[in-house]
Write a protein that holds these residues in place. Sequence first.
Motif, PDB file in Angstrom:
ATOM      1  N   ASN A 126       0.835  -1.195   0.000  1.00 12.06           N
ATOM      2  CA  ASN A 126       0.000   0.000   0.000  1.00 12.06           C
ATOM      3  C   ASN A 126       0.875   1.252   0.000  1.00 12.06           C
ATOM      4  OD1 ASN A 126      -1.431   2.120   2.227  1.00 12.06           O
ATOM      5  ND2 ASN A 126      -2.672   1.508   0.486  1.00 12.06           N
ATOM      6  N   TYR A 127       0.794   2.024  -1.083  1.00  9.73           N
ATOM      7  CA  TYR A 127       1.465   3.322  -1.168  1.00  9.73           C
ATOM      8  C   TYR A 127       0.394   4.322  -1.586  1.00  9.73           C
ATOM      9  CZ  TYR A 127       4.917   6.936  -2.028  1.00  9.73           C
ATOM     10  OH  TYR A 127       5.650   8.096  -1.964  1.00  9.73           O
ATOM     11  N   ASP A 128      -0.193   4.985  -0.601  1.00 13.67           N
ATOM     12  CA  ASP A 128      -1.351   5.825  -0.862  1.00 13.67           C
ATOM     13  C   ASP A 128      -1.033   7.278  -0.543  1.00 13.67           C
ATOM     14  OD1 ASP A 128      -3.827   6.987  -1.117  1.00 13.67           O
ATOM     15  OD2 ASP A 128      -4.893   5.390  -0.085  1.00 13.67           O
ATOM     16  N   ASN A 133      -7.526   5.039   3.916  1.00 11.61           N
ATOM     17  CA  ASN A 133      -7.207   3.741   4.479  1.00 11.61           C
ATOM     18  C   ASN A 133      -6.848   2.780   3.350  1.00 11.61           C
ATOM     19  OD1 ASN A 133      -8.130   4.719   7.053  1.00 11.61           O
ATOM     20  ND2 ASN A 133     -10.223   4.361   6.337  1.00 11.61           N
ATOM     21  N   ALA A 134      -6.035   1.787   3.649  1.00 10.09           N
ATOM     22  CA  ALA A 134      -5.711   0.803   2.617  1.00 10.09           C
ATOM     23  C   ALA A 134      -6.961   0.047   2.182  1.00 10.09           C
ATOM     24  CB  ALA A 134      -4.653  -0.169   3.130  1.00 10.09           C
ATOM     25  N   LYS A 152       2.380  -1.509   4.466  1.00  5.88           N
ATOM     26  CA  LYS A 152       2.475  -0.088   4.158  1.00  5.88           C
ATOM     27  C   LYS A 152       3.901   0.221   3.698  1.00  5.88           C
ATOM     28  CE  LYS A 152       0.927   4.166   4.140  1.00  5.88           C
ATOM     29  NZ  LYS A 152      -0.111   4.570   3.172  1.00  5.88           N
ATOM     30  N   GLY A 160      -4.592   0.570   8.123  1.00  4.55           N
ATOM     31  CA  GLY A 160      -4.602  -0.615   7.290  1.00  4.55           C
ATOM     32  C   GLY A 160      -6.011  -0.993   6.867  1.00  4.55           C
ATOM     33  N   PHE A 185       2.061   0.149   9.299  1.00  3.58           N
ATOM     34  CA  PHE A 185       1.267   1.384   9.290  1.00  3.58           C
ATOM     35  C   PHE A 185       1.713   2.187  10.511  1.00  3.58           C
ATOM     36  CE2 PHE A 185      -0.989  -1.377   6.509  1.00  3.58           C
ATOM     37  CZ  PHE A 185      -1.564  -0.548   5.551  1.00  3.58           C
ATOM     38  N   CYS A 209       2.933  -1.121  13.561  1.00  4.49           N
ATOM     39  CA  CYS A 209       1.901  -0.081  13.505  1.00  4.49           C
ATOM     40  C   CYS A 209       1.941   0.762  14.786  1.00  4.49           C
ATOM     41  CB  CYS A 209       0.521  -0.695  13.325  1.00  4.49           C
ATOM     42  SG  CYS A 209       0.327  -1.719  11.863  1.00  4.49           S
TER      43      CYS A 209
END
Length: 218
Positions: A126-128, A133-134, A152, A160, A185, A209
């Motif tokens: 996940n690269y947002d 949120n993912a 993440k 997440g 995260f 996290c």
Amino acid sequence: MTIKTIQPRRGTAAAWTSANPVLAEGELGYETDTGLSKRGDGSSQWNDVRYEASAIAVDVRSYGATANGTTDDSGAFQDAIDAVGAAGGGTVFIPRGTYLLSNGLVFDTTRVALIGAGFQGTVILNYDGNDANAITITTQTGVRLENFRLIKTGGTGTNGIVFNYTATAITNYRWMLTGLNIMNFASGNGLVLNGVEQARIEEVEISGCDIGFYSTTN
């Protein structure tokens, strides 16, 4: 010749949960308000039996996912989730590979399962950059997340997996998470349950996290 119609045992999700019966081996129980069903094994109570496999199954690669770890596959994932939801429910399968998601996924329909090939075989990066949120679940019931690793790797998104269904008119929020690994995260939460009354969580590992598990459930 007389033709008779045989119906499975029927009841609302709340009624099944409250009664928590043991179904005979092979006996089918149907939730009239969710459309989900379970098949008994002769010994396990209702709340310990998994739901039956969904009617249809799709592969994220059929919607354009590349699994090369560098191409953004978030559109393919979301298209597959939406298609299964529109069809009335089913399974989105994620084969072995590494998938990059640059946008968060949203589940807003019931009876959708996102299932990988094991958290060592199916990896979601996940690269947002949209502070999302993912994975966000906003539907009432029937969502399953199973057998994948969620990591993440950058961006500004904070959490997440977030279950976020807060309608006060409905009191049975039923979700399942099995065989997940949620990692890194660092500025947010690995798993968030907002207003969740019923969720089944098995073999979920959370590490790296800020807060691993956060819940607003009473």
